[in-house]
Write a protein that holds these residues in place. Sequence first.
Motif, mmCIF file in Angstrom:
data_model
loop_
_atom_site.group_PDB
_atom_site.id
_atom_site.type_symbol
_atom_site.label_atom_id
_atom_site.label_comp_id
_atom_site.label_asym_id
_atom_site.label_seq_id
_atom_site.Cartn_x
_atom_site.Cartn_y
_atom_site.Cartn_z
ATOM 1 N N GLU A 86 0.833 -1.195 0.000
ATOM 2 C CA GLU A 86 0.000 0.000 0.000
ATOM 3 C C GLU A 86 0.873 1.251 0.000
ATOM 4 N N ALA A 87 0.295 2.353 -0.486
ATOM 5 C CA ALA A 87 1.018 3.623 -0.536
ATOM 6 C C ALA A 87 1.400 4.088 0.864
ATOM 7 N N ARG A 125 -4.229 6.783 -3.665
ATOM 8 C CA ARG A 125 -4.376 6.262 -5.015
ATOM 9 C C ARG A 125 -5.753 6.613 -5.568
ATOM 10 N N GLU A 131 -3.429 -0.110 -7.549
ATOM 11 C CA GLU A 131 -1.998 0.065 -7.788
ATOM 12 C C GLU A 131 -1.192 -0.881 -6.921
ATOM 13 N N TYR A 154 2.403 -0.287 -4.869
ATOM 14 C CA TYR A 154 3.291 0.783 -4.436
ATOM 15 C C TYR A 154 4.639 0.181 -4.038
ATOM 16 N N ARG A 156 7.282 0.354 -1.776
ATOM 17 C CA ARG A 156 7.483 0.952 -0.454
ATOM 18 C C ARG A 156 8.963 1.051 -0.088
ATOM 19 N N ARG A 215 3.307 3.009 -8.288
ATOM 20 C CA ARG A 215 3.856 4.286 -7.827
ATOM 21 C C ARG A 215 5.023 3.995 -6.889
ATOM 22 N N ASP A 235 7.903 6.464 -4.230
ATOM 23 C CA ASP A 235 8.417 7.775 -3.835
ATOM 24 C C ASP A 235 9.884 7.621 -3.506
ATOM 25 N N LEU A 249 7.191 11.924 -5.751
ATOM 26 C CA LEU A 249 6.292 10.816 -6.059
ATOM 27 C C LEU A 249 6.327 10.602 -7.559
ATOM 28 N N GLY A 270 5.092 7.722 -10.880
ATOM 29 C CA GLY A 270 4.174 6.653 -11.218
ATOM 30 C C GLY A 270 4.450 6.092 -12.593
#
Length: 174
Positions: free
Chosen positions: A84-85, A92, A96, A98, A100, A134, A136, A169, A171
């Motif tokens: 998860e983001a 989101r 997606e 993510y 991490r 995505r 970061d 961030l 994607g």
Amino acid sequence: MPSILPHALTIRRASVADAPAVLRLFDEVIAWFVEMGNTGQWGTQPWSAQPQRVDRVMEACALPGAWVAEDSEGSIRAALVLGEAMPYVPPRTEPEIYVRLLVASRHPNARGLGRRMMAFADEQAQSAGVRRLRVDCYGGGSGDLVRFYESCGYERIATFDVDGWPGQLLGRWL
């Protein structure tokens, strides 16, 4: 199912038992960053000496989306955590995966392993029927890390700040 890499590296699911090896990767990369003068990304202190960082790595290795790349001698050369983001990025807007966490050794037989782990993230998304990823990263310093993710097919989405730590961030659509 494990994935075989060049130089006899295998990607396999991680576990809490892998946390000390993943912490050694962070310590190795931080020492390299300090040599380069990049102290803004993860600081100057080994993560293995910081209880909060040790806890974070242990928690990350226990997640169902945690993976490590291991060489034929059993040394872990990279770690990737999908899930998860992170709470500090915009939520989101579609399904997606993510990224991490991604960390890879500076060892010569690990060259290109960060890029391979990102391709593995693509494979995991495709297997799950998800078209969006995505990630970061540290958005300060020379910008090399942002350019690395762009070279993996990611595009800049937004910048953010976490207590003075500049983030980017990015994607990608599959």
